[in-house]
Motif scaffolding. Structure first.
Motif, PDB file in Angstrom:
ATOM      1  N   PRO A   7       0.810  -1.216   0.000  1.00 37.07           N
ATOM      2  CA  PRO A   7       0.000   0.000   0.000  1.00 37.07           C
ATOM      3  C   PRO A   7       0.851   1.277   0.000  1.00 37.07           C
ATOM      4  CG  PRO A   7      -0.973  -1.611   1.469  1.00 37.07           C
ATOM      5  CD  PRO A   7       0.351  -2.179   1.024  1.00 37.07           C
ATOM      6  N   GLY A   8       0.773   2.035  -1.075  1.00 37.76           N
ATOM      7  CA  GLY A   8       1.453   3.319  -1.152  1.00 37.76           C
ATOM      8  C   GLY A   8       2.915   3.266  -1.509  1.00 37.76           C
ATOM      9  N   ALA A   9       3.446   2.108  -1.899  1.00 38.46           N
ATOM     10  CA  ALA A   9       4.876   2.040  -2.191  1.00 38.46           C
ATOM     11  C   ALA A   9       5.215   0.836  -3.056  1.00 38.46           C
ATOM     12  CB  ALA A   9       5.693   1.980  -0.904  1.00 38.46           C
ATOM     13  N   GLN A  60      16.277   2.235  -4.024  1.00 38.85           N
ATOM     14  CA  GLN A  60      15.447   2.070  -5.217  1.00 38.85           C
ATOM     15  C   GLN A  60      13.972   1.841  -4.898  1.00 38.85           C
ATOM     16  OE1 GLN A  60      17.417  -0.307  -8.461  1.00 38.85           O
ATOM     17  NE2 GLN A  60      18.918  -0.725  -6.849  1.00 38.85           N
ATOM     18  N   THR A  61      13.590   2.058  -3.645  1.00 41.81           N
ATOM     19  CA  THR A  61      12.178   1.986  -3.271  1.00 41.81           C
ATOM     20  C   THR A  61      11.511   3.325  -3.581  1.00 41.81           C
ATOM     21  OG1 THR A  61      12.272   0.236  -1.607  1.00 41.81           O
ATOM     22  CG2 THR A  61      10.663   1.978  -1.233  1.00 41.81           C
ATOM     23  N   SER A  62      10.275   3.278  -4.050  1.00 43.04           N
ATOM     24  CA  SER A  62       9.496   4.497  -4.274  1.00 43.04           C
ATOM     25  C   SER A  62       8.259   4.464  -3.394  1.00 43.04           C
ATOM     26  CB  SER A  62       9.086   4.614  -5.748  1.00 43.04           C
ATOM     27  OG  SER A  62       8.297   3.505  -6.145  1.00 43.04           O
ATOM     28  N   THR A  63       7.812   5.647  -2.969  1.00 47.89           N
ATOM     29  CA  THR A  63       6.676   5.708  -2.060  1.00 47.89           C
ATOM     30  C   THR A  63       5.820   6.934  -2.318  1.00 47.89           C
ATOM     31  OG1 THR A  63       6.008   5.727   0.286  1.00 47.89           O
ATOM     32  CG2 THR A  63       7.975   6.963  -0.298  1.00 47.89           C
ATOM     33  N   GLU A  64       4.560   6.811  -2.000  1.00 45.81           N
ATOM     34  CA  GLU A  64       3.665   7.956  -1.975  1.00 45.81           C
ATOM     35  C   GLU A  64       3.726   8.574  -0.586  1.00 45.81           C
ATOM     36  OE1 GLU A  64      -0.183   6.450  -2.989  1.00 45.81           O
ATOM     37  OE2 GLU A  64       0.540   5.470  -4.819  1.00 45.81           O
ATOM     38  N   ASP A  65       3.165   9.755  -0.439  1.00 49.09           N
ATOM     39  CA  ASP A  65       3.162  10.443   0.858  1.00 49.09           C
ATOM     40  C   ASP A  65       1.986   9.941   1.688  1.00 49.09           C
ATOM     41  OD1 ASP A  65       5.345  11.802  -0.059  1.00 49.09           O
ATOM     42  OD2 ASP A  65       4.261  13.621  -0.572  1.00 49.09           O
ATOM     43  N   VAL A  66       2.167   8.754   2.255  1.00 49.76           N
ATOM     44  CA  VAL A  66       1.103   8.097   3.005  1.00 49.76           C
ATOM     45  C   VAL A  66       1.634   7.653   4.359  1.00 49.76           C
ATOM     46  CG1 VAL A  66      -0.081   7.286   0.928  1.00 49.76           C
ATOM     47  CG2 VAL A  66       1.706   5.868   1.970  1.00 49.76           C
ATOM     48  N   GLU A  67       0.719   7.345   5.266  1.00 55.33           N
ATOM     49  CA  GLU A  67       1.108   6.722   6.526  1.00 55.33           C
ATOM     50  C   GLU A  67       1.441   5.257   6.257  1.00 55.33           C
ATOM     51  OE1 GLU A  67      -1.928   7.197   9.457  1.00 55.33           O
ATOM     52  OE2 GLU A  67      -1.210   9.192  10.031  1.00 55.33           O
ATOM     53  N   PHE A  68       2.443   4.753   6.954  1.00 54.55           N
ATOM     54  CA  PHE A  68       2.850   3.371   6.743  1.00 54.55           C
ATOM     55  C   PHE A  68       3.562   2.864   7.985  1.00 54.55           C
ATOM     56  CE2 PHE A  68       6.747   5.582   6.144  1.00 54.55           C
ATOM     57  CZ  PHE A  68       7.766   4.687   6.387  1.00 54.55           C
ATOM     58  N   SER A  69       3.762   1.565   8.035  1.00 53.63           N
ATOM     59  CA  SER A  69       4.489   0.929   9.126  1.00 53.63           C
ATOM     60  C   SER A  69       5.726   0.238   8.564  1.00 53.63           C
ATOM     61  CB  SER A  69       3.604  -0.106   9.828  1.00 53.63           C
ATOM     62  OG  SER A  69       4.372  -1.004  10.597  1.00 53.63           O
ATOM     63  N   ASN A  70       6.898   0.585   9.092  1.00 51.20           N
ATOM     64  CA  ASN A  70       8.122  -0.111   8.698  1.00 51.20           C
ATOM     65  C   ASN A  70       8.052  -1.594   9.038  1.00 51.20           C
ATOM     66  OD1 ASN A  70      10.152   1.739   7.512  1.00 51.20           O
ATOM     67  ND2 ASN A  70       9.899   2.881   9.421  1.00 51.20           N
ATOM     68  N   ARG A  71       7.389  -1.902  10.158  1.00 54.94           N
ATOM     69  CA  ARG A  71       7.267  -3.322  10.521  1.00 54.94           C
ATOM     70  C   ARG A  71       6.424  -4.061   9.494  1.00 54.94           C
ATOM     71  NH1 ARG A  71       5.973   0.806  13.638  1.00 54.94           N
ATOM     72  NH2 ARG A  71       4.058  -0.112  14.426  1.00 54.94           N
ATOM     73  N   ALA A  72       5.338  -3.440   9.061  1.00 58.66           N
ATOM     74  CA  ALA A  72       4.472  -4.088   8.071  1.00 58.66           C
ATOM     75  C   ALA A  72       5.201  -4.270   6.744  1.00 58.66           C
ATOM     76  CB  ALA A  72       3.203  -3.255   7.864  1.00 58.66           C
ATOM     77  N   ASP A  73       6.003  -3.282   6.356  1.00 59.83           N
ATOM     78  CA  ASP A  73       6.771  -3.421   5.114  1.00 59.83           C
ATOM     79  C   ASP A  73       7.746  -4.594   5.207  1.00 59.83           C
ATOM     80  OD1 ASP A  73       5.481  -1.292   3.958  1.00 59.83           O
ATOM     81  OD2 ASP A  73       7.174   0.101   4.067  1.00 59.83           O
ATOM     82  N   SER A 194       5.881   7.564   8.940  1.00 61.18           N
ATOM     83  CA  SER A 194       6.045   6.285   9.612  1.00 61.18           C
ATOM     84  C   SER A 194       5.198   6.231  10.880  1.00 61.18           C
ATOM     85  CB  SER A 194       7.522   6.069   9.969  1.00 61.18           C
ATOM     86  OG  SER A 194       7.682   4.888  10.722  1.00 61.18           O
ATOM     87  N   ILE A 195       4.414   5.175  11.022  1.00 60.02           N
ATOM     88  CA  ILE A 195       3.593   4.976  12.211  1.00 60.02           C
ATOM     89  C   ILE A 195       4.453   4.307  13.277  1.00 60.02           C
ATOM     90  CG2 ILE A 195       1.541   3.862  13.160  1.00 60.02           C
ATOM     91  CD1 ILE A 195       0.415   3.814  10.277  1.00 60.02           C
ATOM     92  N   PRO A 196       4.701   4.989  14.401  1.00 60.76           N
ATOM     93  CA  PRO A 196       5.584   4.405  15.422  1.00 60.76           C
ATOM     94  C   PRO A 196       4.917   3.274  16.183  1.00 60.76           C
ATOM     95  CG  PRO A 196       4.655   6.467  16.214  1.00 60.76           C
ATOM     96  CD  PRO A 196       4.218   6.328  14.779  1.00 60.76           C
ATOM     97  N   LEU A 197       5.746   2.430  16.748  1.00 61.75           N
ATOM     98  CA  LEU A 197       5.251   1.375  17.621  1.00 61.75           C
ATOM     99  C   LEU A 197       4.749   2.007  18.916  1.00 61.75           C
ATOM    100  CD1 LEU A 197       5.060  -1.727  18.177  1.00 61.75           C
ATOM    101  CD2 LEU A 197       7.316  -1.537  19.228  1.00 61.75           C
ATOM    102  N   GLU A 198       3.554   1.616  19.346  1.00 63.00           N
ATOM    103  CA  GLU A 198       2.985   2.131  20.589  1.00 63.00           C
ATOM    104  C   GLU A 198       2.526   0.995  21.477  1.00 63.00           C
ATOM    105  OE1 GLU A 198       3.069   5.040  21.712  1.00 63.00           O
ATOM    106  OE2 GLU A 198       3.593   6.237  19.943  1.00 63.00           O
ATOM    107  N   PRO A 199       2.920   1.033  22.775  1.00 61.27           N
ATOM    108  CA  PRO A 199       3.932   1.933  23.330  1.00 61.27           C
ATOM    109  C   PRO A 199       5.316   1.625  22.756  1.00 61.27           C
ATOM    110  CG  PRO A 199       3.295   0.290  24.951  1.00 61.27           C
ATOM    111  CD  PRO A 199       2.380   0.112  23.796  1.00 61.27           C
ATOM    112  N   PRO A 200       6.231   2.584  22.860  1.00 63.46           N
ATOM    113  CA  PRO A 200       7.552   2.401  22.249  1.00 63.46           C
ATOM    114  C   PRO A 200       8.304   1.200  22.825  1.00 63.46           C
ATOM    115  CG  PRO A 200       7.201   4.697  22.877  1.00 63.46           C
ATOM    116  CD  PRO A 200       6.089   3.910  23.497  1.00 63.46           C
ATOM    117  N   ALA A 201       9.318   0.775  22.084  1.00 61.95           N
ATOM    118  CA  ALA A 201      10.071  -0.422  22.470  1.00 61.95           C
ATOM    119  C   ALA A 201      10.930  -0.218  23.709  1.00 61.95           C
ATOM    120  CB  ALA A 201      10.944  -0.873  21.304  1.00 61.95           C
ATOM    121  N   TYR A 202      11.231   1.027  24.078  1.00 62.71           N
ATOM    122  CA  TYR A 202      12.159   1.308  25.175  1.00 62.71           C
ATOM    123  C   TYR A 202      11.826   0.516  26.438  1.00 62.71           C
ATOM    124  CZ  TYR A 202      14.501   3.903  28.909  1.00 62.71           C
ATOM    125  OH  TYR A 202      15.250   4.244  30.006  1.00 62.71           O
ATOM    126  N   ASP A 203      10.559   0.508  26.828  1.00 56.61           N
ATOM    127  CA  ASP A 203      10.157  -0.200  28.037  1.00 56.61           C
ATOM    128  C   ASP A 203       9.747  -1.649  27.771  1.00 56.61           C
ATOM    129  OD1 ASP A 203      10.509   1.896  29.926  1.00 56.61           O
ATOM    130  OD2 ASP A 203       8.646   2.825  29.247  1.00 56.61           O
TER     131      ASP A 203
END
Length: 271
Positions: A7-9, A60-73, A194-203
């Motif tokens: 989606p979007g890339a 060499q990846t192309s993307t549209e200006d959309v919300e996305f998840s790096n994990r999903a990619d 990029s949609i961040p992981l919530e809650p963040p990984a730190y904890d």
């Protein structure tokens, strides 16, 4: 050239070796692209199925200006290649994505390796005066939208480290470091979110239950060195390694050293 539509890339990826062997997923740094792993590919493919891809905004990846998840990619690439579980190896920003993936999808991660990375949500660390001055230069280049200068300044401070001079380093490494970030200039005006992981990984890194190798270059940025100490003392099954005479891209600057440590660790844990 292999691309995967998501989606979007359109994600550019490469796969090396035989699909029947244990899988490795390599995720590049934010000052590079998947070519940064070239020095390791021949050795890793002897016993592994090695997968790498350009994340959005890079290579060499192309993307549209959309919300996305790096994990999903990342999972989309694994799913496309029929890989249910992989050891994930990430450098810098790529290591942060790898950590997020291990936290959010533990069933898909067999092992975790980070190079000069920290978890999402890691507290801000006070920069040294020298680092602060160098980042001021980067901010000025960004505000001027001088993307080529920005790419060069970013590569210099991260790849060479704030305490080393370019003229004292191997010219081939210097050239490679600049080239790895230069190709990303074409993406300067793309704005995927990029949609961040919530809650963040730190904890949440205390819940990572797979073998983990945390590494860093001795001349990396102060904030990265602090994140290394946090991960190596907090992730339950973590072991650590500091690569001498290198900064943010040890696998490019000292490929033989990284290869030796990585292959030894993978064999030790049957990954």
């Amino acid at each position: 050239m292999p691309h995967l539509d998501v989606p979007g890339a359109s994600l550019y990826y490469e796969a090396h070796g035989h699909a029947s062997k244990p899988a490795l997923l390599l995720i590049h740094a934010g000052i590079a692209n998947l070519r940064m792993w070239d020095p390791q590919i021949p050795a890793l493919t002897d016993e592994h199925y090695v997968i790498r891809f350009d994340t959005r905004g890079f290579g060499q990846t192309s993307t549209e200006d959309v919300e996305f998840s790096n994990r999903a990619d990342a999972l989309a690439v694994l799913d496309h290649l029929g890989v249910t579980r992989a050891t994930v190896i990430g450098c810098s920003r790529g290591g942060t994505i790898a950590i997020d993936l291990a936290v959010e999808h533990p069933d898909r991660v067999a092992g975790l390796v980070t190079i000069g990375s920290g978890p999402g949500g890691f507290p801000d660390t006070e920069l040294t005066e020298l680092e602060d001055a160098r980042f001021d230069e980067i901010d000025q280049a960004f505000e001027a939208q001088d993307w080529h200068k920005l790419a060069r300044l970013e590569a210099a401070i991260w790849d060479f480290g704030p305490l080393r001079r370019e003229e004292d380093l191997d010219p081939e490494f210097v050239s490679a470091a600049y080239a790895l970030n230069r190709v990303n200039v074409v993406h300067a005006e793309e704005n995927p979110v990029s949609i961040p992981l919530e809650p963040p990984a730190y904890d949440r890194v205390v819940d990572i239950e797979v073998p983990t190798l945390v590494t860093v270059g001795e001349y990396d940025m102060s904030e990265v060195l602090a994140a290394y100490e946090y991960l190596v003392t907090t992730v339950p099954q973590a072991s650590g390694c500091v690569f001498r005479d290198t900064a943010h891209l040890p696998n490019v600057e000292r490929p033989a050293d990284v290869q030796r440590v990585l292959l030894g660790w993978l064999a030790e844990h049957n990954l």
